[in-house]
Design an enzyme around this catalytic site. Structure first.
Site, PDB file in Angstrom:
ATOM      1  N   LYS A 168       0.767  -1.264  -0.030  1.00  0.00           N
ATOM      2  CA  LYS A 168      -0.112   0.020   0.009  1.00  0.00           C
ATOM      3  C   LYS A 168       0.777   1.140   0.209  1.00  0.00           C
ATOM      4  CE  LYS A 168      -3.424  -2.952   0.395  1.00  0.00           C
ATOM      5  NZ  LYS A 168      -4.203  -3.312  -0.863  1.00  0.00           N
ATOM      6  N   LYS A 190     -14.831  -7.769  -5.556  1.00  0.00           N
ATOM      7  CA  LYS A 190     -15.217  -7.770  -4.383  1.00  0.00           C
ATOM      8  C   LYS A 190     -16.673  -7.984  -4.257  1.00  0.00           C
ATOM      9  CE  LYS A 190     -10.895  -5.487  -2.673  1.00  0.00           C
ATOM     10  NZ  LYS A 190     -10.515  -4.081  -2.205  1.00  0.00           N
TER      11      LYS A 190
HETATM   12 MG    MG Z   1      -7.310  -2.063  -3.456  1.00  0.00          MG
END
Ligand code: MG
Length: 369
Positions: free
Chosen positions: A165, A265
């Protein structure tokens, strides 16, 4: 077969460690999970889970799930849970939008369909076998040294793909992170740089055109248009995550003719039914896809792993397991777990797992016919 009762539980899911993403703009300590149990007149029960990753990550939040269930659950009483397209039409008619709140109900209906058919979800969704799906680590934003330490910890658990990240206001810091992580990887390892919307388009070009990596870059900027602007001007393949919600978003992404992949997702797109529709579209147009859920326990993770395991290997990228970040386990030891860098879905009918009653507490709502 008719739905006779829907029971709703609220679970606090603390993380084992504070987690930072989007360049440190967003910090997470605990997640807000909603579990639903659907009971049928003929005796079958199914489970679903909805867990937005906090309330700063997507236009979704835990209390919003439960508020929407006050409208959605009564509308499903008396319906046949095996009729998944019909179930979704009923929910969409009753409450347009609010996709994330529909996901736990849809998941529980899939669980019942699988049990009624005597088939695991990976098989119902088109898979030939319960394949072990490679899983990737998730590396919280930090200094290069902190991020490499997290990669080493993940490596010891068998992870060979890492989602690092990044994102911030200073391009030099992200360039340093990318160069340090790239140098620290073993030859067998891969990394995706997930920016979680943190860069402006100009900043994205500054960073990505200053580094050698050909690794995937995920959701560099806030909007799809900004991400497309970046994808046309960098050498790295770009994939989308947070800006994809309904099917039209995926059509728009395809028409941009510049993205190479996406994350699917179920909780973000409204459940397994809609996620499978998007998966099939992605297969047809040739996108690479990560299939995993937004967040939650091994229940939500396993539902996504069922879908991933049913997806052609050449189209599939690694999946992530949120439950590895949690300090609690409402489905003790069950479901798809990381074993040496891969997770295998159960071959029991349906989802193949049941939450432990002692972990759920008292229901926060019960809807009955
Ligand atoms: Mg992502």
């Amino acid at each position: 077969m008719r739905i006779s009762r829907i029971t709703v539980y609220h679970l606090e899911l603390p993380l084992t460690h504070p987690y930072w993403l989007s360049g440190g703009r967003l910090r997470f300590d605990r997640l807000d999970g909603t579990f639903v149990r659907i009971d049928c007149d003929e005796g079958l029960s199914g489970w679903g889970e909805g867990c937005p990753w906090g309330h700063t990550y997507l236009p979704a939040h835990g209390p919003g799930t439960r508020a929407a269930l006050e409208i959605l659950a009564p509308a499903l009483l008396g319906q046949d849970p095996r009729a998944l397209d019909h179930i979704n039409r009923v929910m969409d008619l009753q409450l347009p939008g609010h996709l994330y709140a529909k996901s736990p109900l849809d998941m529980a209906c899939w669980d019942i369909l699988g049990q009624a058919a005597g088939m695991p979800l990976w098989q119902l969704m088109g898979g030939a076998e319960a394949v072990a799906v490679p899983v990737n680590s998730s590396i919280s934003t930090g200094t290069p040294e902190e991020m490499i330490a997290l990669i080493e910890t993940a490596r010891a658990k068998g992870y060979r793909t890492h989602s690092a990240k990044l994102g911030g206001k200073d391009p030099a810091i992200d360039i340093a992170r990318i160069e340090a992580i790239g140098a620290a990887l073993l030859p067998v390892e891969m990394v995706t740089y997930d920016i979680n919307r943190a860069w402006t388009p100009g900043l994205a070009l500054q960073v990505l055109n200053s580094v050698e990596t050909a690794s995937w870059v995920e959701q560099p900027c806030e909007t799809m248009e900004q991400c497309a602007f970046v994808a046309r001007k960098v050498r790295q393949p770009v994939l989308l995550d947070e800006c994809l919600h309904d099917f039209d978003d995926h059509l728009q992404a395809w028409r941009a003719e510049t993205f190479a992949g996406l994350k699917i997702k179920p909780n973000r797109v409204g459940g397994l039914t809609k996620a499978r529709r998007i998966r099939d579209f992605a297969l047809h147009v040739g996108w690479k896809m990560h299939i995993e859920d937004v967040g939650g326990s091994a229940l939500a993770d396993t539902a996504a792993i069922h879908l991933a395991a049913s997806t052609a290997e050449e189209a599939r990228m690694d999946s992530w397991l949120c439950h590895e970040h949690l300090a609690v386990d409402p489905v003790p030891g069950q479901g798809a777990r990381n074993v040496g860098g891969a997770a295998t879905p159960p071959s029991l009918p349906g989802l193949g797992m049941v939450p432990a009653p002692s972990t759920l507490g008292d229901p926060v709502a019960v809807y009955e016919a």
